[in-house]
Enzyme design. Structure first.
Site, mmCIF file in Angstrom:
data_model
loop_
_atom_site.group_PDB
_atom_site.id
_atom_site.type_symbol
_atom_site.label_atom_id
_atom_site.label_comp_id
_atom_site.label_asym_id
_atom_site.label_seq_id
_atom_site.Cartn_x
_atom_site.Cartn_y
_atom_site.Cartn_z
ATOM 1 C CB SER A 117 30.094 -12.227 -1.111
ATOM 2 O OG SER A 117 31.451 -13.039 -0.517
ATOM 3 C CD GLU A 118 36.312 -12.640 2.725
ATOM 4 O OE1 GLU A 118 37.896 -12.954 2.766
ATOM 5 O OE2 GLU A 118 36.219 -11.988 3.661
#
Length: 216
Positions: A47-48
């Site tokens: 997840s960024e």
């Protein structure tokens, strides 16, 4: 789109993620993929905002708001997952370390162009986030989307009319009607959703579709 349809698409994507893959899940529909991954398959979700490992949506009453995905939804991470700095996360994205990225889309072109950050309409709020970094950094881009927009027009077009996120980057489209591979300058239908015929899909899609890989 009904929740059961959203989850059916997410489950279809999860089936196609191979053992050992590093996979970014974008905001919106893609976050649901985390809930459908096979338990016996080793997959590393990314997840960024700086999460790597495996997780699922946090059950009601067990939310820890220090642990969220890119869509700011609470998640329950599994043993072995890691939380780290946002800058390091973008280093993974831009450095070619992701095998697959799953994104939503406003439009996808027949040549794999992606438009998912802005409709270009007056008053709409642009939200590019890390989508451009992911579009060029991941080895493959899977798109999850409704096949038709709110006006009943196809989101799969010969050319995107909205501002582009990436050029020729989309490998596969998963919609509520079909799964379509974009390869060799063709849109190759791999699977039809139950209740949708090849004729129905072509009638709703204003670009030629190749059904040669479709298995009944």
């Amino acid at each position: 789109m009904r929740d059961n349809v959203k989850n059916e698409i997410a489950a279809r994507v999860a089936r196609d993620i191979p053992e050992g893959a590093y996979v970014n899940l974008g905001v919106g529909l893609p976050t649901l993929v985390a809930n459908h991954l096979p338990a016996d398959r080793e997959i590393f979700l990314h997840s960024e905002n700086g999460v790597l490992g495996r997780w699922e949506s946090a059950p009601a009453g067990e939310e820890d708001w220090d642990m969220i995905n890119a869509g700011k939804q609470p998640i329950k991470i599994q043993p072995g997952a890691a939380l780290f700095h946002h800058a390091d996360s973008f280093g993974m994205m831009r450095g070619g370390h992701l095998d697959i990225c799953v994104l939503g889309a406003f439009q996808v072109s027949a040549t794999g162009d992606l438009a998912n950050w802005h409709t270009g309409k007056a008053g709409s709020i642009p939200a590019v986030g890390g989508a451009m970094d992911l579009a060029i950094g991941a080895k493959r881009i899977f798109v999850m989307m409704e096949h038709l927009d709110r006006e009943g027009g196809s989101k799969l077009l010969s050319r995107c009319t909205y501002p582009l996120t990436g050029v020729g980057c989309v490998s596969r489209v998963y919609s509520d009607l079909a799964t379509i591979e974009i390869a060799d300058k063709a849109l190759k239908v791999l699977e039809l959703v139950e209740g949708t015929s090849a004729g129905d899909l072509q009638r709703l899609t204003p670009v030629p579709l190749d059904f040669s890989l479709l298995t009944v």
